[in-house]
Structure formats: structure tokens, C-alpha cells
Design a protein around this motif. Sequence first.
Motif, PDB file in Angstrom:
ATOM      1  N   LEU A 112       0.836  -1.201   0.000  1.00  0.00           N
ATOM      2  CA  LEU A 112       0.000   0.000   0.000  1.00  0.00           C
ATOM      3  C   LEU A 112       0.870   1.251   0.000  1.00  0.00           C
ATOM      4  CD1 LEU A 112      -2.968   0.826   0.082  1.00  0.00           C
ATOM      5  CD2 LEU A 112      -2.735   1.103   2.544  1.00  0.00           C
ATOM      6  N   ARG A 113       1.984   1.158   0.775  1.00  0.00           N
ATOM      7  CA  ARG A 113       2.823   2.348   0.850  1.00  0.00           C
ATOM      8  C   ARG A 113       3.437   2.653  -0.498  1.00  0.00           C
ATOM      9  NH1 ARG A 113       7.357   2.314   5.171  1.00  0.00           N
ATOM     10  NH2 ARG A 113       8.587   2.679   3.281  1.00  0.00           N
ATOM     11  N   ARG A 114       3.844   1.602  -1.198  1.00  0.00           N
ATOM     12  CA  ARG A 114       4.436   1.827  -2.521  1.00  0.00           C
ATOM     13  C   ARG A 114       3.408   2.369  -3.497  1.00  0.00           C
ATOM     14  NH1 ARG A 114       7.402  -3.441  -4.153  1.00  0.00           N
ATOM     15  NH2 ARG A 114       7.675  -2.360  -6.143  1.00  0.00           N
ATOM     16  N   LEU A 115       2.148   1.908  -3.331  1.00  0.00           N
ATOM     17  CA  LEU A 115       1.076   2.425  -4.182  1.00  0.00           C
ATOM     18  C   LEU A 115       0.912   3.918  -3.986  1.00  0.00           C
ATOM     19  CD1 LEU A 115      -1.937  -0.043  -4.175  1.00  0.00           C
ATOM     20  CD2 LEU A 115      -0.549   0.704  -6.098  1.00  0.00           C
ATOM     21  N   LEU A 116       1.076   4.319  -2.711  1.00  0.00           N
ATOM     22  CA  LEU A 116       0.816   5.731  -2.416  1.00  0.00           C
ATOM     23  C   LEU A 116       1.963   6.634  -2.831  1.00  0.00           C
ATOM     24  CD1 LEU A 116      -1.030   5.443   0.991  1.00  0.00           C
ATOM     25  CD2 LEU A 116      -1.942   6.174  -1.214  1.00  0.00           C
ATOM     26  N   ILE A 117       3.162   6.060  -2.942  1.00  0.00           N
ATOM     27  CA  ILE A 117       4.310   6.918  -3.228  1.00  0.00           C
ATOM     28  C   ILE A 117       4.328   7.379  -4.683  1.00  0.00           C
ATOM     29  CG2 ILE A 117       6.822   6.935  -3.408  1.00  0.00           C
ATOM     30  CD1 ILE A 117       6.805   5.236  -0.827  1.00  0.00           C
ATOM     31  N   ALA A 118       4.115   6.433  -5.638  1.00  0.00           N
ATOM     32  CA  ALA A 118       4.136   6.825  -7.050  1.00  0.00           C
ATOM     33  C   ALA A 118       3.020   7.822  -7.315  1.00  0.00           C
ATOM     34  CB  ALA A 118       3.974   5.593  -7.927  1.00  0.00           C
ATOM     35  N   THR A 154     -14.237   9.049 -11.912  1.00  0.00           N
ATOM     36  CA  THR A 154     -14.305   7.716 -11.323  1.00  0.00           C
ATOM     37  C   THR A 154     -13.576   6.694 -12.177  1.00  0.00           C
ATOM     38  OG1 THR A 154     -16.455   8.352 -10.500  1.00  0.00           O
ATOM     39  CG2 THR A 154     -15.898   6.019 -10.399  1.00  0.00           C
ATOM     40  N   VAL A 155     -13.856   6.732 -13.472  1.00  0.00           N
ATOM     41  CA  VAL A 155     -13.238   5.752 -14.364  1.00  0.00           C
ATOM     42  C   VAL A 155     -11.725   5.954 -14.399  1.00  0.00           C
ATOM     43  CG1 VAL A 155     -13.086   5.011 -16.753  1.00  0.00           C
ATOM     44  CG2 VAL A 155     -15.303   5.463 -15.746  1.00  0.00           C
ATOM     45  N   ASN A 174      -8.894   3.206 -13.476  1.00  0.00           N
ATOM     46  CA  ASN A 174      -7.866   2.877 -14.457  1.00  0.00           C
ATOM     47  C   ASN A 174      -6.470   3.064 -13.874  1.00  0.00           C
ATOM     48  OD1 ASN A 174      -9.276   1.964 -16.692  1.00  0.00           O
ATOM     49  ND2 ASN A 174      -9.617   4.020 -17.494  1.00  0.00           N
ATOM     50  N   LEU A 175      -6.271   4.193 -13.169  1.00  0.00           N
ATOM     51  CA  LEU A 175      -4.964   4.464 -12.550  1.00  0.00           C
ATOM     52  C   LEU A 175      -4.633   3.396 -11.526  1.00  0.00           C
ATOM     53  CD1 LEU A 175      -5.204   8.320 -12.069  1.00  0.00           C
ATOM     54  CD2 LEU A 175      -3.458   7.128 -13.387  1.00  0.00           C
ATOM     55  N   LEU A 176      -5.641   3.044 -10.741  1.00  0.00           N
ATOM     56  CA  LEU A 176      -5.447   2.045  -9.705  1.00  0.00           C
ATOM     57  C   LEU A 176      -5.122   0.692 -10.328  1.00  0.00           C
ATOM     58  CD1 LEU A 176      -5.681   2.371  -6.651  1.00  0.00           C
ATOM     59  CD2 LEU A 176      -7.928   1.307  -6.792  1.00  0.00           C
ATOM     60  N   GLY A 177      -5.827   0.368 -11.400  1.00  0.00           N
ATOM     61  CA  GLY A 177      -5.576  -0.904 -12.085  1.00  0.00           C
ATOM     62  C   GLY A 177      -4.160  -0.952 -12.630  1.00  0.00           C
ATOM     63  N   ASP A 178      -3.730   0.151 -13.242  1.00  0.00           N
ATOM     64  CA  ASP A 178      -2.363   0.244 -13.763  1.00  0.00           C
ATOM     65  C   ASP A 178      -1.350   0.022 -12.654  1.00  0.00           C
ATOM     66  OD1 ASP A 178      -3.230   0.767 -16.213  1.00  0.00           O
ATOM     67  OD2 ASP A 178      -2.288   2.746 -16.409  1.00  0.00           O
ATOM     68  N   ALA A 179      -1.575   0.726 -11.542  1.00  0.00           N
ATOM     69  CA  ALA A 179      -0.630   0.659 -10.434  1.00  0.00           C
ATOM     70  C   ALA A 179      -0.572  -0.761  -9.889  1.00  0.00           C
ATOM     71  CB  ALA A 179      -1.061   1.633  -9.338  1.00  0.00           C
ATOM     72  N   LEU A 180      -1.737  -1.387  -9.751  1.00  0.00           N
ATOM     73  CA  LEU A 180      -1.773  -2.767  -9.260  1.00  0.00           C
ATOM     74  C   LEU A 180      -0.982  -3.677 -10.183  1.00  0.00           C
ATOM     75  CD1 LEU A 180      -5.425  -3.449  -8.068  1.00  0.00           C
ATOM     76  CD2 LEU A 180      -3.324  -3.598  -6.724  1.00  0.00           C
ATOM     77  N   ARG A 181      -1.158  -3.468 -11.487  1.00  0.00           N
ATOM     78  CA  ARG A 181      -0.457  -4.319 -12.435  1.00  0.00           C
ATOM     79  C   ARG A 181       1.059  -4.149 -12.286  1.00  0.00           C
ATOM     80  NH1 ARG A 181      -2.667  -4.270 -18.097  1.00  0.00           N
ATOM     81  NH2 ARG A 181      -2.446  -2.025 -17.835  1.00  0.00           N
ATOM     82  N   ASP A 182       1.478  -2.890 -12.186  1.00  0.00           N
ATOM     83  CA  ASP A 182       2.918  -2.641 -12.038  1.00  0.00           C
ATOM     84  C   ASP A 182       3.448  -3.330 -10.787  1.00  0.00           C
ATOM     85  OD1 ASP A 182       2.702  -1.187 -14.258  1.00  0.00           O
ATOM     86  OD2 ASP A 182       2.890   0.792 -13.319  1.00  0.00           O
ATOM     87  N   ALA A 230      -0.974   7.323  -6.649  1.00  0.00           N
ATOM     88  CA  ALA A 230      -1.528   8.126  -5.561  1.00  0.00           C
ATOM     89  C   ALA A 230      -2.755   8.877  -6.056  1.00  0.00           C
ATOM     90  CB  ALA A 230      -0.483   9.113  -5.052  1.00  0.00           C
ATOM     91  N   LEU A 231      -2.661   9.394  -7.280  1.00  0.00           N
ATOM     92  CA  LEU A 231      -3.813  10.106  -7.848  1.00  0.00           C
ATOM     93  C   LEU A 231      -4.999   9.150  -7.993  1.00  0.00           C
ATOM     94  CD1 LEU A 231      -4.944  12.694  -9.120  1.00  0.00           C
ATOM     95  CD2 LEU A 231      -4.114  11.866 -11.333  1.00  0.00           C
ATOM     96  N   GLY A 232      -4.701   7.929  -8.462  1.00  0.00           N
ATOM     97  CA  GLY A 232      -5.759   6.924  -8.602  1.00  0.00           C
ATOM     98  C   GLY A 232      -6.440   6.660  -7.274  1.00  0.00           C
ATOM     99  N   VAL A 233      -5.612   6.440  -6.231  1.00  0.00           N
ATOM    100  CA  VAL A 233      -6.172   6.170  -4.904  1.00  0.00           C
ATOM    101  C   VAL A 233      -7.018   7.353  -4.460  1.00  0.00           C
ATOM    102  CG1 VAL A 233      -5.600   5.811  -2.475  1.00  0.00           C
ATOM    103  CG2 VAL A 233      -4.338   4.589  -4.256  1.00  0.00           C
ATOM    104  N   LEU A 234      -6.506   8.546  -4.705  1.00  0.00           N
ATOM    105  CA  LEU A 234      -7.238   9.748  -4.294  1.00  0.00           C
ATOM    106  C   LEU A 234      -8.600   9.826  -4.988  1.00  0.00           C
ATOM    107  CD1 LEU A 234      -7.115  12.519  -2.791  1.00  0.00           C
ATOM    108  CD2 LEU A 234      -6.375  13.492  -4.969  1.00  0.00           C
ATOM    109  N   LEU A 235      -8.603   9.636  -6.322  1.00  0.00           N
ATOM    110  CA  LEU A 235      -9.856   9.752  -7.075  1.00  0.00           C
ATOM    111  C   LEU A 235     -10.858   8.686  -6.633  1.00  0.00           C
ATOM    112  CD1 LEU A 235      -8.629  10.542 -10.700  1.00  0.00           C
ATOM    113  CD2 LEU A 235      -9.481  12.109  -8.955  1.00  0.00           C
ATOM    114  N   VAL A 236     -10.365   7.459  -6.465  1.00  0.00           N
ATOM    115  CA  VAL A 236     -11.268   6.391  -6.032  1.00  0.00           C
ATOM    116  C   VAL A 236     -11.805   6.685  -4.635  1.00  0.00           C
ATOM    117  CG1 VAL A 236     -11.379   3.951  -5.433  1.00  0.00           C
ATOM    118  CG2 VAL A 236     -10.282   4.660  -7.542  1.00  0.00           C
ATOM    119  N   THR A 237     -10.919   7.209  -3.767  1.00  0.00           N
ATOM    120  CA  THR A 237     -11.373   7.550  -2.422  1.00  0.00           C
ATOM    121  C   THR A 237     -12.476   8.605  -2.466  1.00  0.00           C
ATOM    122  OG1 THR A 237      -9.104   7.189  -1.754  1.00  0.00           O
ATOM    123  CG2 THR A 237     -10.576   8.157  -0.114  1.00  0.00           C
TER     124      THR A 237
END
Lengths: 314, 499, 271
Positions: free
Chosen positions: C2-8, C252-253, C257-265, C12-19
Motif C-alpha cells: 500500500l505504501r508503494r502504491l501511495l508513493i508513485a 471515477t473511471v 484505471n490508474l489504480l488498475g495500472d498501479a496494481l499491475r505494475d 496516488a492520484l488513482g487512490v485519491l480519485l477512487v477515495t
Amino acid sequence: MRVIGSRLLSLLPVLFGLCLLSFALLALVPGDPVTAMLGMEADPAAVATLRAKFALDQPLPVRFIAWFGHVLIGDLGRSIQTGRPVTATVLTALVPTLQLGLAALVVSLCIAIPAGIIAAARRNSAADMAVSIMALTGLSLPSFWLGILLIVALSIRLPLLPSSGYVPVLTDPLEALRHIILPALTLGAGMAAATMRMTRAAMLDVLSMDYIRTARAKGLSRRRVVWRHALRNALLPVVTLVGLQLGQLLGGVVITESVFAWPGIGKLTVDAIFARDYPVVQGAILVTATLFVLTNLATDLLYTVLDPRLRVRR
Amino acid sequence: MLEMTRRALLATPVVLAAGAALGQTPKTLTIGVVSDPVTLDPAFSASFFENAVFYCLHETLLVAAPDGSISPGLATHSNPEPMRHVLTLRPGLTYHDGTPVDAASVKANLDRYLDPATASIRKADFGPLADVVVTGPLVVELRMSAPYAPLPLVLTNRAGMVVSMAAVKRLGADFATQAVGCGPYKLRSWTKNSELVLERFDGYWRGPNHGFDRLAFRPIPDETVRLANLRSGTLQLIDALPPQSVAGLAQDRSVRVSQMPSLGFNAWSFNVTRKPFDDPRVRRAFAAAVDPSVIQRVVYFGTGEVAHGPLSPAVGWAFDKAYAPPGFDPARAKALLAEAGITAPLPVSITVTNSPQMVRIAQVAQAQANQAGFKVEVKQIDPTSLITVLRQRDFDICMSPWSGRYDPDGNTYFWFTKDGPNNFAGYDNPQVTTWLQQARTEADQAKRVDLYHKVQDQLAQDAPVLFLHFDAIIQASSAKLSWTQYPDAVWRLYDAKLV
Amino acid sequence: MLRRLLIAPRSALGVLLVTITLFAGAFGPALSPYGPNEPDFAATLSPPSATHWLGTDDLGRDTLSRILSGARVSLLVGVVSVAAGLLLGGPIGLVAGYAGGWTDSVLMRCMDVLLAFPGLLLALGITAVLGASLVNTVIAIAAVNLPVLARVARGQAMSVRSREYITAERALGFGSATILWRCVLPNTASPILVQASLLLASSIITEAYLSFLGLGVQPPTPSWGNMLHDAIGFLDQAVWLAWFPGIAIFITVLGFNLLGDALRDQLDPHD
């Protein structure tokens, strides 16, 4: 050759299942083509006559077998609504769709390939960032919303371009071009986004390979290496993606075609669903799906041809 | 002066052809319509919007004026006995393909409509027509099995359109796309879903030099887009202007908006055959809970008129301007519900198609009825399911708009007699049925009006349907174009011209 | 992770938008200034102002309140339809990929049929059969997601099947079900999850389109799609009605999408 044959053979059960599924779905939808045609002021006797004329009073399995029997000999039947042969109707609608698809593809490739290459060549630069943002924006924009915004901007506020309708190229090439711009932009944006990402990723992959490093070490300029050596190999997965996109296009144009009243196969199918014109819906879905699976097959094969490594592996 | 010379030049078709050869572009009127025709064959035409093309391509035996009066068209009409209608054709007329419009051809046309094997939806329009007999080269007699007063009006509609039987035979199923009639314009080309072009027919019965050289019909389903194309000058005439655009166009001097009351009504049927609307008090309560004047203002943007009954303001002689039954009154609605023994909010559903306008009305009615003791759910169905839902009475309240007829009989008899085809409500009041049958056969107009007004009063009591609105026909054109508007919303563009 | 997700920055933008979307979905109705279905017939089509930040629609309803309320619908449809597709498609794919042979052929030909059926038309057909409602929209979109997830699951199961530890388990005498549950599933989960997060985005768009055709969520319940549909009639009079629901869908989309990308990476070290 044998690979192609067996692949083609394995498509047959899929297409049969598709016929069955589309037939069953339509049979379950409430309402029938005759009530759809005759409307509020229908005479019950005329309804009964027409139902008999189109064999709608027959049991479902009988209707399916009759229809499928004709499909096997290449006859998709006649539209209940217009009386025209379904094959001709679908082919007529396919022309505008293919034109739109081609135009969207041109839009997509013209934007995506250069942008993807630049992004990869200058990884982590501002340009790369911009391309990433553009790609994600394109992927996340709902196409009907983009279409509406384009109409508002370029047809209503600034009446520069027509916002709906289709003009055949042969009738009036200039008008045809003017009519295709907005729908092609709408459809092309989403495709461009995916292609851009794929180009960038593929290019990065290739640039990290040994032969590129060798070429650079030999003193070739970066520009020459990127455009002459890397590009050829990087385009391989891009070709695959474009092939897949073309396959999906036929189903995906539904939205764009309804927003822009583009008389293609997507709009034909949706209109026919609402009119309960069973033969047209079934014919259109069958043609769309066949083209979809064939394009996918062709893409797979093309990939094998283009990439010698895969041939050896098999 | 120049204009006069041009007219003189255009007077004969020969010169017109020469003009065209010299590179003159033909005078074309480009028209934005709601949808592409499905067929061009009047025997099978069912779409309302097809009419826009039909009355330019085809001609009717008799002609109705915008005020509903009937005059001769291809033929003159006489009714020597109640059961016999005689049609005498004008001499020397031909169809677009040159075959003669004579008695034999008219008989063949009517027989085609009537033949069960054709399965024409026009058959029902002719009512008790028993036989069509040719009594002279240009005279046909229509023999009825019972008196049928609406017949002359029927012959002004699609049922009165005649086509070249030679073309019907020659083209078979393709007649639907290549129809040959005898209207003011003949078919030139039709690119499905793109453009349908008609060109002037010089053998037209009103004379050769009418209207435009060509009419181009473009189907544009989106109302905003149709309007934008009119404003940019691409189109010169458009159908079905949305009410919300009317106010904004008052400033635009290049565009003229034309409005007139339509023949029909927008009324929604209550299902009186099942709970809770089997109780007239509950129906009256719902009617009192909804304020049609808010709907008129919010959904119709002030166009058209609030409806209190079935008689349209377009039919002046039967319409009662002063008629005002008890209207919107939430307190009375609550009292009526209490009287019917209903204490908790009463759950009911409103069924509408996905037409944005109908969905808006449903939501206004929902908000208002919820204030007065109902609990309304809105159900959307697709347009094709509407007739099935209505016929099977699978609803509590369902939209059931009516395009209307010139004769008040059409707005009442079909709807409020026990076996009427549009009695979706399942309404059965023997008194009303009797009155409507009397009105149908009564010759004296004042007595008929009296009967219709009695029916109207009784309907307010029984409330089988919820009367909401008399829609206006709203169309728009370039300010330079002169044309005639009809309350059935259909153009006859033989008289259109630029001024 | 999670921390690595938030750093990039992008993730981070993806997490923010989804939140933001999740927050709107959870608390929006409580925060909104008006009821989402509360008409004000005296204030129809009013432009954005201090009283109505995003203006009002044709029935005088507050656009902001409706957008907030629509967030719940969009998320619900997205999450439930992907979850349903996952619950059905995941096992089908795993079983097909692990078992191979006839089981594989039959199951995957069925999935191919669904896949070859143009997605939107399939959803359209299903809602036309079942009738328009929130639940039926979810069913229709789940049917579109099902074959995609089944294919990904199958591919993963096939690649895992021949690995040594599976062979070892089999040699130890464990049944197929146990092996699938204990060994195959955990090793295939991550690509499936990535695909699921991307499908969330496309499901939200599909819902909007179905509502746009009048076959989705029923009025007066707001969904971003039916708000856009309503807006079409007023592009000349009130263009803001088309702006805000579109922006909401876009945000939202984009977030998913950002979150999906980040998860894949994160999950795919190869890339």
C-alpha cells in the motif's frame, strides 16, 4: 495450413452457440415485430394475418430450425419491417461502419504511434508524462459524452461540422469527409489511448534489449536507433492490438453510431432490437460475431508470420 | 423582373430540362425529419413520421384542409344514399410512371387494401365497406354494408392514397422502396438513413408548376441537431421542434416557428380492472393530486394547452373553451383517499416509454402524487413493449397518447366505449357507450356537440383516464419559406415556396 | 505494498480519485444540500449559483445532490457486476484451465460465445428481456464481464498447472478441488484482480450507456448515465447538465484505471 483449418473448425460450435443465444434472447424479449409495426391503432385481424405471414405463430424450435437451415445455405432471410433481404441490409450497413472504423483507425494511429514512440524514447520526461495523461484521459472518457461535447462545441456553438448523418463518398467526397470527422474523432480517441500505451510499452521493451544497446554502442545516433531499428520490432504487439481493436470495433461502434445517427451496423442492430425485427438482429449479430472471430484469428496468424520466434516455438 | 423571367422560363418541363443542362442547380428544399421512412407503400405504412414523405409522394382521393373541411382531390365525392359513396375522378391524370389514374386503377387499389392476403393495415379504416364497383371509366362506387359517416375523412388519409398497380406488379417486394404514386413529387433517390430525394411531378393534378424542383428529406433523430442545422441554413424546414427551444428562437429573425393545436391529446390510462384504480374515488384522488398546469409549464414550456377532456381545441365546433371540471386540489385528493379507506401512502406505478418528455411528466406526477398520499414508482419500458403492456392491462397508470382525428368521434368512441380498441383502461359505462353510439349516427351537429359534452362531464366523474395536455404541433422553417401547417403535423408541400 | 502504491504519483492520484468517489458514495446523500429527487418547479434549469452550486435540472432538482447520490448507483453497479462476474467466471476459468481436455473445450467454447457477442448488445438484450431496473442492469453487465474474467483465470490456471509444486501436491494424493483451492487460486489471484479493477471502469461506462438508453436505473433515482440522457434535450438551454455527470464518470473511471495500472505494475514484476 492445418493450423488454420482446425482453428476455423473450432469456430463452428461458437457461431452455432451464438445463433442459439441471440435467438433465445430475442424470443424472450416482450413484444413482437408485428405489434411494433402496427402500433397503437392495429386491427387484430391484420395482426393475426401478419403473424402468420412471418411464421411468428409457429413454436420456437420450429422457427429456429427453419431460420438456421436457411443460414446454412447462406440465406439470412428478409427483414420483417422493410421486406428487404437481410444480407443486403447488413452489407449496406457494413459499408458506413467500415468507413467509420477506418477513419477512426487513421485518427488513432496518427496520434498514437508517434506519441507512444516519443514517450518511450524520452522516458520519464515531460513529454512522456503528457502522453500518459492523454492516454489515460482517452481511456476514461465515456465515448458518448465525448461525442456530445464535440457536438456542442463544433456543431452547435460553432456550426462548423455536421453532427449527424452519413454521406456516401461517391455522392459528395467533401461532404462525406465533413460528416465523418466528429464520429471518427469520438471513436478514434479511445482506440488511440490504448494504442499509445501499447506502443510505449513495446518500445520500452525493445529499447532495453541487447541488440539495441549494441547498436547504440556502435555509435549510431539515438534517433536512428529508435526509428530504424527499434520501431520495426516494437510494432509487433501494436499490430496485434490494432487487430483486436478492429474486431471489437464492430460491437463497439454501437454508441458512436447512435450518437451521430451513423447508419452503420451498430445502429442497425439497436434499431432492429427496438423494432423486434428478429431476422435483422440475428443476421447482424451473426455477421458481426463472425467478423470478430475471423479478425482475431487473422491477427493471431499475422502475429505468427511477423514473429519468427513464435513459429519456431510451435 | 428577373424573378418573373425565371418563372416564365421554368413554366414548361422542356425548358426546365434545358436549364438543368446549362448547369443551373435545381431549387431544392432540404427538410429535417425525425426518422427515415420504413416503407413507401401506403398499404403498409405504420410509422407516424413516414407521413412527412407520404403526402408529398402520394395523393389522396379526397383532401382535408387544415380546418378539417373536405374538398375534392383526385376525385369528387357524393353520397346519394347512406350506403353508397360515389367517386368521380378528374380526367387525364396519370401516375408518375405514366399509367392512367382511372376507375379501374382506383378499384384495384382499394381491393388491394381490402384483400386479406395483402394484410394491409389500411383494411380496418374502411369499416363496413362491402364492395367497390366500376360504373364508368372515371367513376367508382363504394357500397357499404352499414352507414359509415367517417368514410370521406378516411379517403383523405393514407387509405385514400392510390398507387400505380403496374408498378406494384412489376416491383413486387421492392415497391416498398421504389413506390410510384401520383402525388406532387416523384421519387428520385433514396439512400437509406441518409437522404430521400423527391422531384417535382409535372403531371400533378393541381398543375405542373408547383413547389420546388426537389425535396430532400434527411432523417435526424436528435431534436437539438435538427434545430442547429436549421439555424446554420443546412435545412430550411424541420419537424417536431422541442418545446424548450421555442422561447430562445423568438430572437432569431432568420427562423420562424409555427405552432397550432394538434388533433390529439396526451392522456394516461388508469387500469380500472384491478386494485387500486378499480375504485373511482382513488382515480379522482390521483387526478386531483396532479397539476397539469405545472406539467404544461415545466415539461411543455408553456406550449399547447392543459387538457380537461378528450375534445381537442383544434376541432373548434366541438371544443368547449369554458369547460373546467374540478382540477388540482391535494386536500381533496387526500379526502377522497380517506373516503376510500386508504390511510397509508398508496403504492402505484406509472409506466412510460423511454421518451424523455414522458419520463419528465411521470416524474412531475410522481412528485406531486407523493405529496397527496400516493407512493409512486416510475417504470420505463421500450417503445415496442408499450402496446403489449396496454393491451394486456399490465399497469396501474400507463401513458397512452393519441394522435387524434378531425372528427370528435375518433377522440371518444375508440377510447370510452366498452369494446373500443383504445379502451386500455377497461372502462365500461353503458350510458357513455350509448351516448357515443348516438353521436356517431346523429346528423345534427348541435345535438352531437351536446352528446359529446355530456360524455365529457361523465368522464370527469368516472376518471378512466388522466387528461394532461393538448400538445401543440411545433415546426420551424427558414423565415423566407412559406408553407401550410396542418393539425395532423403532416406537410403537403405542393404549395411551399420562397418569398 | 500500500505504501508503494501511495508513493508513485500516478497511483496516488488513482487512490485519491477512487477515495473521493467512495466517499461520495458513502456519505454523499448525507452531505448533499437537497434531496436528490426533490423538485422545485419554480427553479428549473437554473445555472450554477450560490444556492445550487452545479445548477438545477429540468425539474428543478439540485444537480450536485443528484451527482452525489448517483455515485452510489455507479459504484454499486460497478462493484457488484464485477464481483458477480468474478464469482462465476473465476471458478469456470480455473476449472477449465486446470482440468484441460474436454472440460476445458466445452466451458471455453461457451465463454467464447459470450465473448463474441458484442458486449453492449448483450447487455442491451438482457435488460430488454428482464426489464429495466438496477438489479437487472447489474445482471446484464455481469454477463458481459463473466467471459473476460473466465479467460484470464483459465490462462493463469494453465500456466500454474504444470509447475513443480502442483505436481508435488498431486503426487502427495491431494484431490483436484483441494489443489485448486489451496494452490492454484492463490497463485492466479493477482492478474485476475488487475483485470477486475480495469473492468470496474468499463462496467461503470456500460451502466451509464444503458441508463443513457433508458434501460438502466429507473427515474427518479439518479445515475450519471440517465442524468446525461436527460441533459441531451437541453444542450442549447442548459449545457452544464451535460458537463457535470460526464465529469463525474470521467473522474471515477480515471481513478479505477490508474489504480488498475498501479496494481499491475506492483503485481507483475515482468513489466
